[in-house]
Design an enzyme around this catalytic site. Structure first.
Site, PDB file in Angstrom:
ATOM      1  N   HIS A  86       0.867  -1.346  -0.142  1.00 49.32           N
ATOM      2  CA  HIS A  86       0.011   0.096   0.037  1.00 49.32           C
ATOM      3  C   HIS A  86       0.683   1.448  -0.060  1.00 49.32           C
ATOM      4  O   HIS A  86       0.557   2.104   0.597  1.00 49.32           O
ATOM      5  CB  HIS A  86      -0.919  -0.031   1.302  1.00 49.32           C
ATOM      6  CG  HIS A  86      -2.058  -1.146   1.218  1.00 49.32           C
ATOM      7  ND1 HIS A  86      -3.013  -1.043   0.723  1.00 49.32           N
ATOM      8  CD2 HIS A  86      -1.773  -2.252   1.725  1.00 49.32           C
ATOM      9  CE1 HIS A  86      -3.837  -1.918   0.673  1.00 49.32           C
ATOM     10  NE2 HIS A  86      -2.850  -3.020   1.523  1.00 49.32           N
ATOM     11  N   ASN A 159     -10.521  -2.654   2.436  1.00 47.61           N
ATOM     12  CA  ASN A 159     -10.097  -2.912   1.020  1.00 47.61           C
ATOM     13  C   ASN A 159     -11.183  -2.603   0.080  1.00 47.61           C
ATOM     14  O   ASN A 159     -12.274  -2.537   0.765  1.00 47.61           O
ATOM     15  CB  ASN A 159      -9.418  -4.218   0.644  1.00 47.61           C
ATOM     16  CG  ASN A 159      -7.958  -4.398   0.818  1.00 47.61           C
ATOM     17  OD1 ASN A 159      -7.348  -3.384   1.141  1.00 47.61           O
ATOM     18  ND2 ASN A 159      -7.226  -5.513   0.648  1.00 47.61           N
ATOM     19  N   HIS A 350      -4.327   1.196  11.885  1.00 51.83           N
ATOM     20  CA  HIS A 350      -4.001  -0.170  12.472  1.00 51.83           C
ATOM     21  C   HIS A 350      -5.455  -0.780  12.872  1.00 51.83           C
ATOM     22  O   HIS A 350      -6.005  -0.187  13.681  1.00 51.83           O
ATOM     23  CB  HIS A 350      -3.481   0.077  13.907  1.00 51.83           C
ATOM     24  CG  HIS A 350      -2.712  -1.037  14.555  1.00 51.83           C
ATOM     25  ND1 HIS A 350      -3.202  -2.199  14.460  1.00 51.83           N
ATOM     26  CD2 HIS A 350      -1.780  -1.285  15.692  1.00 51.83           C
ATOM     27  CE1 HIS A 350      -2.732  -3.283  15.185  1.00 51.83           C
ATOM     28  NE2 HIS A 350      -1.834  -2.419  15.948  1.00 51.83           N
ATOM     29  N   TYR A 373       0.565  -3.965  12.495  1.00 52.77           N
ATOM     30  CA  TYR A 373       0.383  -2.789  12.023  1.00 52.77           C
ATOM     31  C   TYR A 373       1.221  -1.818  13.121  1.00 52.77           C
ATOM     32  O   TYR A 373       1.916  -0.792  12.361  1.00 52.77           O
ATOM     33  CB  TYR A 373      -0.758  -2.280  12.116  1.00 52.77           C
ATOM     34  CG  TYR A 373      -1.585  -2.915  10.674  1.00 52.77           C
ATOM     35  CD1 TYR A 373      -1.767  -4.148  10.365  1.00 52.77           C
ATOM     36  CD2 TYR A 373      -1.671  -1.861   9.603  1.00 52.77           C
ATOM     37  CE1 TYR A 373      -2.210  -4.689   9.134  1.00 52.77           C
ATOM     38  CE2 TYR A 373      -2.402  -2.453   8.351  1.00 52.77           C
ATOM     39  CZ  TYR A 373      -2.609  -3.888   8.258  1.00 52.77           C
ATOM     40  OH  TYR A 373      -3.317  -4.556   7.219  1.00 52.77           O
TER      41      TYR A 373
HETATM   42 FE1  HDE Z   1      -2.736  -4.890   5.524  1.00 50.42          FE
HETATM   43  N1  HDE Z   1      -0.828  -3.841   5.859  1.00 50.42           N
HETATM   44  N2  HDE Z   1      -1.956  -6.679   6.138  1.00 50.42           N
HETATM   45  N3  HDE Z   1      -4.339  -5.610   4.828  1.00 50.42           N
HETATM   46  N4  HDE Z   1      -3.122  -3.097   4.878  1.00 50.42           N
HETATM   47  C1  HDE Z   1      -0.334  -2.723   5.631  1.00 50.42           C
HETATM   48  O1  HDE Z   1       0.778  -1.392   7.516  1.00 50.42           O
HETATM   49  C2  HDE Z   1      -0.699  -6.766   6.875  1.00 50.42           C
HETATM   50  C3  HDE Z   1      -4.595  -7.012   4.783  1.00 50.42           C
HETATM   51  C4  HDE Z   1      -4.577  -2.833   4.441  1.00 50.42           C
HETATM   52  O2  HDE Z   1      -3.148   3.491   3.975  1.00 50.42           O
HETATM   53  C5  HDE Z   1       0.817  -2.389   6.448  1.00 50.42           C
HETATM   54  O3  HDE Z   1       0.966   0.873   7.790  1.00 50.42           O
HETATM   55  C6  HDE Z   1      -0.666  -8.277   7.237  1.00 50.42           C
HETATM   56  C7  HDE Z   1      -6.149  -7.264   4.823  1.00 50.42           C
HETATM   57  C8  HDE Z   1      -4.491  -1.403   4.037  1.00 50.42           C
HETATM   58  O4  HDE Z   1      -1.765   3.491   5.428  1.00 50.42           O
HETATM   59  C9  HDE Z   1       1.344  -3.739   6.953  1.00 50.42           C
HETATM   60  C10 HDE Z   1      -1.704  -8.713   6.514  1.00 50.42           C
HETATM   61  C11 HDE Z   1      -6.476  -5.914   4.336  1.00 50.42           C
HETATM   62  C12 HDE Z   1      -3.593  -0.634   4.223  1.00 50.42           C
HETATM   63  C13 HDE Z   1       0.128  -4.634   6.701  1.00 50.42           C
HETATM   64  C14 HDE Z   1      -2.350  -7.894   5.708  1.00 50.42           C
HETATM   65  C15 HDE Z   1      -5.352  -5.271   4.438  1.00 50.42           C
HETATM   66  C16 HDE Z   1      -2.523  -2.078   4.787  1.00 50.42           C
HETATM   67  C17 HDE Z   1       1.815  -1.833   5.540  1.00 50.42           C
HETATM   68  C18 HDE Z   1      -1.960 -10.296   6.659  1.00 50.42           C
HETATM   69  C19 HDE Z   1      -7.889  -5.338   4.174  1.00 50.42           C
HETATM   70  C20 HDE Z   1      -2.511   0.595   3.917  1.00 50.42           C
HETATM   71  C21 HDE Z   1       1.799  -0.200   5.930  1.00 50.42           C
HETATM   72  C22 HDE Z   1      -2.474 -10.703   7.943  1.00 50.42           C
HETATM   73  C23 HDE Z   1      -8.841  -5.736   4.944  1.00 50.42           C
HETATM   74  C24 HDE Z   1      -3.106   1.471   5.075  1.00 50.42           C
HETATM   75  C25 HDE Z   1       1.143  -0.283   6.932  1.00 50.42           C
HETATM   76  C26 HDE Z   1      -2.742   2.917   4.749  1.00 50.42           C
HETATM   77  C27 HDE Z   1      -1.170  -1.807   5.230  1.00 50.42           C
HETATM   78  C28 HDE Z   1       0.016  -5.931   7.200  1.00 50.42           C
HETATM   79  C29 HDE Z   1      -3.710  -8.059   5.006  1.00 50.42           C
HETATM   80  C30 HDE Z   1      -5.467  -3.588   4.391  1.00 50.42           C
HETATM   81  C31 HDE Z   1       2.737  -4.271   6.539  1.00 50.42           C
HETATM   82  C32 HDE Z   1       0.336  -8.774   7.947  1.00 50.42           C
HETATM   83  C33 HDE Z   1      -6.593  -8.622   4.699  1.00 50.42           C
HETATM   84  C34 HDE Z   1      -5.832  -0.591   3.455  1.00 50.42           C
HETATM   85  O5  HDE Z   1       1.530  -3.442   8.541  1.00 50.42           O
END
Ligand code: HDE
Length: 722
Positions: A86, A159, A350, A373
């Site tokens: 993202h 999402n 988060h 997060y």
């Molecule tokens: Fe994320 N995801 N994600 N994700 N995600 C991040 O956090 C992660 C997942 C989502 O505009 C990171 O601050 C793991 C699902 C959005 O700043 C990180 C898993 C969904 C955003 C991270 C998922 C999301 C992130 C990278 C699986 C939809 C952007 C930067 C367990 C429900 C937020 C950050 C923004 C961002 C980890 C799966 C949505 C790396 C480990 C499912 C919208 O922490």
């Protein structure tokens, strides 16, 4: 000293309006150099910002030059690590208001009081690309909402697709490593059409439902303003009596859900890589504030096991036919950020930022996110104090015994930083429930430690098939073409074949039509592929799990059924020369009365004359492109346009992308004159022609409202039309 003001009215407007509590909070840290003297970071006024300090005019620069060193050092450290996923995003401020109290199901304050306007900051994003990648790529979109509530921050980090690729957080690094550019040459950027991605996916049957969504047009949205949002996981609502219910969150855009065409998206990425960012920014600047309704699907605790899918499985949705979506409130985005880095880049979402009334479920993907997060902010923002950044801090006071660390902003006046204590009078003290103290939902939990999944998690195909069946014919065609494209880019034949074999478990016809593009029979693929079943289990007994069709088709899954009765905020290009200026001005007025955004395009950028007044030209033909518009009208000027090769593209592209086209006066036969359609072609869906613009206005508005006229498309492989 001369004082020069270059301040935009926008900035001063921001300064004046402080009704929004988060905006007022941000203003405390907002600075503005207008009419101010240039200083160093220490406040020292700077006399010469052009020359470094030298030993003589032609001599070496002196190490003593503290102003040069301060400036360069700060510059050297301007960049922070981009988000691991993202990275590319765009943000906006706004507010949320609930329609009526939801206190029967949740005690969340912002969902209880219809009079409350809760400030929000929203960040939309792509997932795979780097921070500078293009917007209109094929990808899921992040839809993250930060609510600045009176009970603290609540983040709904979702999402634009209601399901995810994987069921367990432990697979997330594998998924992301597979989709990111390949490690040896770092290609391709922001694209899934490469071997490592499909190698992984073809071995992960659980991803098949999400694959249907990301290969559909949902993954190339027309605008952030025209996307749905989903919380994805099942969460919990908890009311004041402590009663819990399961809940899924939805955002429903009031403009409907609309997408681009694939060929159009690839062209947009060259013509305007900031397409979605610009669209959001300009809509808000123009007062077209994007709006979504918050929807909830609520499932009583007693119904937890009623469905053929597990509520904890993030690769499954709850069909709206089984549990309707109740629309409970509205979010409006009405203010662009003041500074991209300070707000959109530094915002830290988060899923664990909760308020009383909302809690987690045991979804194993969500549980892993609860760890990730905070951890990721530590390396991205570099300090445990990221919560103190203006965009991240709540609008309510923060008091606890956490102390120090890099870049600590707050100055703690208390002598004690521990609890319990007497020296601080026991403060800050624990909040009682009646004071709003957060209590986790007391869900009973027992079990043996085990690495595995519940039985229903092993149904990987029924909802992928439900999605495919629910698509209209053009949507199915687009999905098939997306798969043909992505798999066509693979270098390793075995990966492609395994993937087509997988598709056969979703839908035989789908697999065959993808296979056609490679002139092969659908290969047989043996299950299981993801080895997710413990070695001592008979794989066939659990996988594939018996498909259970409880809903044959779900209308909410097809964009065919979205709102198509308005042209509000649609962008229309009118191509015109001097001779058609008066008619163009009339058409522009009519379209704008109906809410469209109209741009006048002429051979060169100078005002045209309508005879009575000047008609300002927004773009010269060579500085824009029809892929940046929803519809195109050409008012006369045939002989002029014939001289411009770009003018032909201005019609052939929207024709290919099934957009509404109006051809007026001597431009009426341009499609046939340019060989875009055969001379014998009769009525073409979405193309209106007429002698003058008045005669076509009503029909053109209806054609634009339809968004696209996919009926025009023909499959080049089979000759089949939509
Ligand atoms: Fe994320 N995801 N994600 N994700 N995600 C991040 O956090 C992660 C997942 C989502 O505009 C990171 O601050 C793991 C699902 C959005 O700043 C990180 C898993 C969904 C955003 C991270 C998922 C999301 C992130 C990278 C699986 C939809 C952007 C930067 C367990 C429900 C937020 C950050 C923004 C961002 C980890 C799966 C949505 C790396 C480990 C499912 C919208 O922490």
């Amino acid at each position: 000293m001369a004082k020069r003001s270059t301040k935009s009215s926008n900035t001063s407007d921001r300064k004046k309006s402080t009704a929004d509590p988060k905006q007022a909070d941000l203003l405390k840290d907002t600075t503005d150099g207008t009419d101010k003297v240039l200083t160093s970071n220490q406040g020292l006024p700077i006399n010469d910002n052009q020359n470094s300090l030298k030993a003589g005019l032609r001599g070496p620069t002196l190490l003593e030059d503290h102003l040069l060193r301060e400036k360069i050092t700060h510059f050297d450290h301007e960049r922070i690590p981009e988000r691991a996923v993202h990275a590319r995003g765009s943000g906006a401020h706004g507010y949320f208001q609930v329609y009526k109290s939801m206190s029967a199901v949740t005690q969340a304050g912002f969902l209880n009081d219809p009079a409350r306007r809760t400030p929000v900051f929203v960040r939309f994003s792509t997932v795979a690309g780097s921070r500078g990648s293009a917007d209109a790529v094929r990808d899921a979109r992040g839809f993250a909402v930060k609510f600045y509530t009176e009970e603290g921050i609540y983040d709904l980090v979702g999402n634009n697709i209601p399901v995810f690729f994987i069921q367990d957080a432990i697979k997330f690094p594998d998924l992301i490593h597979a989709v990111k550019p390949e490690p040896h040459h770092e290609m391709p950027q922001a694209a899934s059409a490469h071997d490592t991605f499909w190698d992984f996916i073809s071995l992960m049957p659980e991803s098949m439902h999400m694959i249907m969504w990301v290969m559909s047009d949902r993954a190339i949205p027309r605008s952030y303003r025209m996307m749905e949002g989903f919380g994805v996981h099942t969460f919990r609502f908890v009311n004041a009596k402590g009663e819990g219910r399961f809940v899924k969150f939805h955002w429903k855009p009031l403009l409907g859900v609309h997408s681009l065409a694939w060929d159009e998206a690839t062209k947009i990425n060259g013509k305007d890589a900031d397409f979605h960012r610009r669209d959001l920014w300009e809509a808000i600047e123009g007062g077209n504030f994007p709006e979504w309704e918050l929807g909830v699907q609520i499932v009583e605790d007693k119904d937890e096991h009623k469905y053929p899918f597990d509520l904890l499985d993030p690769t499954k949705l709850i069909p709206e036919e089984l549990v309707p979506v109740q629309r409970i409130g509205r979010m409006t985005l009405d203010r662009n950020p003041t500074n991209f880095f300070a707000e959109t880049e530094q915002v830290a979402f988060h899923p664990a930022h909760l308020v009383p009334g909302i809690d987690f479920s045991n979804d194993p993907l969500l549980q892993g996110r609860l760890f990730s997060y905070t951890d990721t902010q530590l390396s991205r923002l570099g300090s445990a104090n990221f919560n103190e950044l203006p965009i991240n801090r709540p609008i309510v006071p923060v008091h606890n015994n956490q102390r120090d660390g890099h870049m600590r902003h707050g100055i703690n006046a208390d002598r004690v930083s521990y609890e319990p204590n007497t020296l601080g009078g026991g403060c800050p003290y624990q909040a009682m429930v009646k004071e709003g103290g957060f209590v986790s939902f007391p869900e009973p939990v027992e079990g043996v430690k085990v690495r595995g999944k519940s039985e229903k998690f092993h149904d990987h195909y029924s909802q992928a098939a439900l999605f495919y069946r629910s698509q209209s014919v053009p949507e199915q065609n687009h999905l098939i073409n997306a798969l043909r494209f992505e798999l066509g880019k693979l270098e390793v034949t075995a990966v492609r074949e395994r993937m087509i074999g997988q598709l056969a478990y979703v839908d035989a016809d789908l697999a065959e039509r993808v296979a056609e593009a490679f002139d092969i029979d659908v290969p047989e693929v043996e299950l299981p592929l993801n080895r997710s079943i413990p070695a001592d289990t008979d794989p066939q007994s659990v996988q594939p799990y018996d498909e259970q069709i409880v809903v044959e088709r779900s209308a909410a899954l097809s964009m065919q059924n979205t709102i198509k009765d308005s042209i509000k905020t649609r962008c229309v290009a009118i191509l015109v020369t001097d001779e058609g200026a008066a008619e163009a001005a009339e058409l522009k007025k009519a379209l704008e009365r109906n809410g469209a955004v109209v741009k006048i395009i002429a051979p060169v950028k100078r005002d045209l004359s309508t005879g009575k007044t000047a008609l300002p030209v927004d773009h010269a033909l060579m500085t824009t492109s029809s892929v940046l518009f929803d519809a195109v009208a050409v008012i006369g000027g045939k002989d002029t346009w014939k001289k411009f090769p770009d003018a032909k593209d201005f019609l052939s592209d929207p024709f290919r992308h099934s957009k509404a086209i109006a051809l007026v006066g001597d431009a009426a036969d341009l499609l046939t004159a340019w060989g875009i359609v055969p001379a014998a072609a009769k009525a073409i869906p979405g193309v209106v022609t007429g002698r003058d613009s008045k005669g076509i206005t009503a029909a053109f508005i209806t054609a634009v409202a339809a968004h696209r006229h996919w009926e025009r498309e023909v499959d080049p492989l089979t000759g089949a039309g939509a």
